[in-house]
Enzyme design. Structure first.
Site, PDB file in Angstrom:
ATOM      1  N   HIS A 258      -8.424 -11.022 -37.379  1.00 36.67           N
ATOM      2  CA  HIS A 258      -8.498 -10.604 -35.973  1.00 36.67           C
ATOM      3  C   HIS A 258      -7.755 -11.612 -35.099  1.00 36.67           C
ATOM      4  O   HIS A 258      -7.095 -11.246 -34.125  1.00 36.67           O
ATOM      5  CB  HIS A 258      -9.950 -10.519 -35.500  1.00 36.67           C
ATOM      6  CG  HIS A 258     -10.778  -9.509 -36.232  1.00 36.67           C
ATOM      7  ND1 HIS A 258     -11.777  -9.853 -37.107  1.00 36.67           N
ATOM      8  CD2 HIS A 258     -10.748  -8.158 -36.215  1.00 36.67           C
ATOM      9  CE1 HIS A 258     -12.336  -8.763 -37.593  1.00 36.67           C
ATOM     10  NE2 HIS A 258     -11.733  -7.718 -37.075  1.00 36.67           N
TER      11      HIS A 258
ATOM     12  N   TYR B 210      -8.274 -11.818 -45.269  1.00 34.01           N
ATOM     13  CA  TYR B 210      -9.469 -12.040 -44.443  1.00 34.01           C
ATOM     14  C   TYR B 210     -10.111 -10.686 -44.200  1.00 34.01           C
ATOM     15  O   TYR B 210      -9.411  -9.701 -43.924  1.00 34.01           O
ATOM     16  CB  TYR B 210      -9.084 -12.680 -43.099  1.00 34.01           C
ATOM     17  CG  TYR B 210      -8.902 -14.170 -43.203  1.00 34.01           C
ATOM     18  CD1 TYR B 210      -9.983 -15.031 -43.044  1.00 34.01           C
ATOM     19  CD2 TYR B 210      -7.661 -14.712 -43.497  1.00 34.01           C
ATOM     20  CE1 TYR B 210      -9.816 -16.411 -43.161  1.00 34.01           C
ATOM     21  CE2 TYR B 210      -7.495 -16.089 -43.619  1.00 34.01           C
ATOM     22  CZ  TYR B 210      -8.582 -16.925 -43.447  1.00 34.01           C
ATOM     23  OH  TYR B 210      -8.424 -18.283 -43.577  1.00 34.01           O
TER      24      TYR B 210
ATOM     25  N   LEU C  15     -15.840 -11.407 -36.524  1.00 30.78           N
ATOM     26  CA  LEU C  15     -14.410 -11.724 -36.377  1.00 30.78           C
ATOM     27  C   LEU C  15     -13.963 -12.863 -37.292  1.00 30.78           C
ATOM     28  O   LEU C  15     -14.741 -13.758 -37.609  1.00 30.78           O
ATOM     29  CB  LEU C  15     -14.124 -12.089 -34.910  1.00 30.78           C
ATOM     30  CG  LEU C  15     -14.517 -10.984 -33.914  1.00 30.78           C
ATOM     31  CD1 LEU C  15     -14.275 -11.450 -32.483  1.00 30.78           C
ATOM     32  CD2 LEU C  15     -13.743  -9.706 -34.186  1.00 30.78           C
ATOM     33  N   HIS C  16     -12.726 -12.781 -37.720  1.00 27.55           N
ATOM     34  CA  HIS C  16     -12.164 -13.771 -38.637  1.00 27.55           C
ATOM     35  C   HIS C  16     -10.682 -13.960 -38.290  1.00 27.55           C
ATOM     36  O   HIS C  16     -10.164 -13.309 -37.368  1.00 27.55           O
ATOM     37  CB  HIS C  16     -12.336 -13.308 -40.083  1.00 27.55           C
ATOM     38  CG  HIS C  16     -11.878 -11.903 -40.309  1.00 27.55           C
ATOM     39  ND1 HIS C  16     -10.556 -11.528 -40.266  1.00 27.55           N
ATOM     40  CD2 HIS C  16     -12.584 -10.759 -40.537  1.00 27.55           C
ATOM     41  CE1 HIS C  16     -10.454 -10.236 -40.483  1.00 27.55           C
ATOM     42  NE2 HIS C  16     -11.674  -9.729 -40.639  1.00 27.55           N
TER      43      HIS C  16
ATOM     44  N   GLY D   3      -4.141  -4.114 -37.803  1.00 32.81           N
ATOM     45  CA  GLY D   3      -3.720  -4.861 -38.990  1.00 32.81           C
ATOM     46  C   GLY D   3      -3.288  -3.941 -40.127  1.00 32.81           C
ATOM     47  O   GLY D   3      -3.799  -2.825 -40.268  1.00 32.81           O
ATOM     48  N   GLU D   4      -2.354  -4.447 -40.939  1.00 32.62           N
ATOM     49  CA  GLU D   4      -1.874  -3.664 -42.089  1.00 32.62           C
ATOM     50  C   GLU D   4      -2.870  -3.660 -43.238  1.00 32.62           C
ATOM     51  O   GLU D   4      -2.687  -2.932 -44.199  1.00 32.62           O
ATOM     52  CB  GLU D   4      -0.533  -4.239 -42.581  1.00 32.62           C
ATOM     53  CG  GLU D   4       0.614  -3.919 -41.652  1.00 32.62           C
ATOM     54  CD  GLU D   4       1.960  -4.398 -42.171  1.00 32.62           C
ATOM     55  OE1 GLU D   4       1.993  -5.194 -43.134  1.00 32.62           O
ATOM     56  OE2 GLU D   4       2.972  -3.987 -41.584  1.00 32.62           O
TER      57      GLU D   4
ATOM     58  N   GLN E  31      -5.651   3.539 -42.178  1.00 32.90           N
ATOM     59  CA  GLN E  31      -6.118   3.624 -40.788  1.00 32.90           C
ATOM     60  C   GLN E  31      -4.939   3.455 -39.829  1.00 32.90           C
ATOM     61  O   GLN E  31      -4.781   4.228 -38.870  1.00 32.90           O
ATOM     62  CB  GLN E  31      -7.172   2.550 -40.533  1.00 32.90           C
ATOM     63  CG  GLN E  31      -7.522   2.366 -39.066  1.00 32.90           C
ATOM     64  CD  GLN E  31      -8.688   1.440 -38.822  1.00 32.90           C
ATOM     65  OE1 GLN E  31      -9.832   1.863 -38.920  1.00 32.90           O
ATOM     66  NE2 GLN E  31      -8.439   0.187 -38.481  1.00 32.90           N
TER      67      GLN E  31
ATOM     68  N   SER F 198     -14.120  -8.881 -42.822  1.00 32.55           N
ATOM     69  CA  SER F 198     -15.517  -9.099 -42.432  1.00 32.55           C
ATOM     70  C   SER F 198     -16.433  -8.934 -43.644  1.00 32.55           C
ATOM     71  O   SER F 198     -17.436  -9.617 -43.785  1.00 32.55           O
ATOM     72  CB  SER F 198     -15.930  -8.093 -41.357  1.00 32.55           C
ATOM     73  OG  SER F 198     -15.034  -8.165 -40.275  1.00 32.55           O
TER      74      SER F 198
ATOM     75  N   ASP G 173      -5.859  -2.490 -43.261  1.00 35.67           N
ATOM     76  CA  ASP G 173      -6.378  -1.110 -43.268  1.00 35.67           C
ATOM     77  C   ASP G 173      -5.177  -0.183 -43.067  1.00 35.67           C
ATOM     78  O   ASP G 173      -4.997   0.399 -41.990  1.00 35.67           O
ATOM     79  CB  ASP G 173      -7.408  -0.935 -42.148  1.00 35.67           C
ATOM     80  CG  ASP G 173      -8.610  -1.829 -42.355  1.00 35.67           C
ATOM     81  OD1 ASP G 173      -9.202  -1.779 -43.439  1.00 35.67           O
ATOM     82  OD2 ASP G 173      -8.939  -2.611 -41.453  1.00 35.67           O
TER      83      ASP G 173
END
Ligand code: PAF
Length: 276
Positions: free
Chosen positions: A37, A183, A33-34, A146-147, A152, A185, A149
């Site tokens: 997230h 950010y 996590l970062h 999150g945008e 997705q 992973s 991805d």
């Protein structure tokens, strides 16, 4: 903060709060996590009375075993991270429990054969397969994506519309380092030199996107995008192109587009998208 590892206990916990009329937000993750997230968690906490984060590295969405093996894992740090963001529950199921009843992979039917779907065949099948399981277990009000991805996000949006109409997807803009890169992973796998090269690359891309007249057709802009990326010596990439942010097609003009890229630094594949 609770760490719940089995479905039954999670359902009991959720029921207790749903019965009280609490709104519950959900942030699905694969750990490592970062702050990206963190932004999703903060939004969920702002909108809901309880926030649940799942940590599950979903083998089914890795189309290469090496990629699965090298995916960053840092469980101890993840617990502290969630605690510092005041997550209420971490759900950390085993693969056996998630996939116990049905091992079949669902088939994604949205935004196919482009961007990541073209270069990671089966990846989104794995993503929707696990989300189908997770959403069925964690029946909550809102889920945060999150945008970064972006493809997705678009696929999950369609999937939710079709299969989980009571669930609201909340898109969250990309959290970026001061240096401009998102950010991620996967940044953890970069050496110092690769990280600096990536920052330089990303910033040159930002400059490149600024050169366009807002009315330029996406198709025309992509000719220049192709020149840009192929002129960068030794820069391996899967795609580097503008697409319409709604349809993900190569249609319309730059003002409706995002620039999408997937590049490599060593073995590490890095994706991002930038509003043009
Ligand atoms: O974006 C991710 O971390 C994963 O694809 C997700 C949504 C948690 C599914 O495994």
């Amino acid at each position: 903060m609770l760490i719940i590892k089995d479905i039954l206990n999670l359902k009991l916990y959720l029921k207790a709060y749903k019965d009280k009329g609490y709104s519950i937000g959900y942030v699905p993750t694969m750990g490592a996590l970062h702050q990206g997230h963190g932004k999703l968690i903060n939004q969920s906490r702002d909108h809901n009375q309880k926030t649940i984060t799942s940590i599950f590295i979903n083998e089914k969405q890795f189309n290469k075993k090496e990629d699965f093996d090298s995916y960053p894992r840092n469980k101890g740090k993840d617990y502290d991270f969630c605690d510092s963001y005041n997550v209420d529950v971490i759900f950390e199921p085993s693969s056996d429990e998630i996939y116990s009843d049905n091992k079949t992979k669902l088939k994604n039917k949205y935004f196919q054969n482009i961007l990541c779907d073209q270069f990671r065949p089966g990846h989104f099948d794995g993503v929707i397969t696990v989300l189908n399981k997770l959403f069925s277990i964690i029946e909550v009000n809102k889920v945060y994506f999150g945008e970064k991805d972006f493809q997705q996000l678009k696929i999950v949006e369609k999937f939710i519309e079709e299969k989980f109409p009571n669930l609201q997807l909340v898109p969250v803009s990309t959290e970026r380092h001061e240096e401009g890169i998102a950010y991620s992973s996967r940044n953890e796998n970069l050496s110092k030199k690769q990280l600096q090269e990536f920052i330089n690359f990303h910033n040159s891309v930002i400059q490149f996107t600024k050169n366009f007249d807002r009315q330029t057709q996406i198709m025309e802009a992509n000719t220049l995008a192709k020149n840009f990326i192929t002129n960068l010596v030794d820069q391996e990439f899967d795609y580097f192109e503008f697409r319409n942010a709604n349809s993900l097609e190569v249609e319309g003009n730059i003002s409706e587009a995002r620039l999408f890229y997937a590049i490599y630094k060593g073995q590490t594949r890095l994706i991002d998208n930038i509003e043009a």
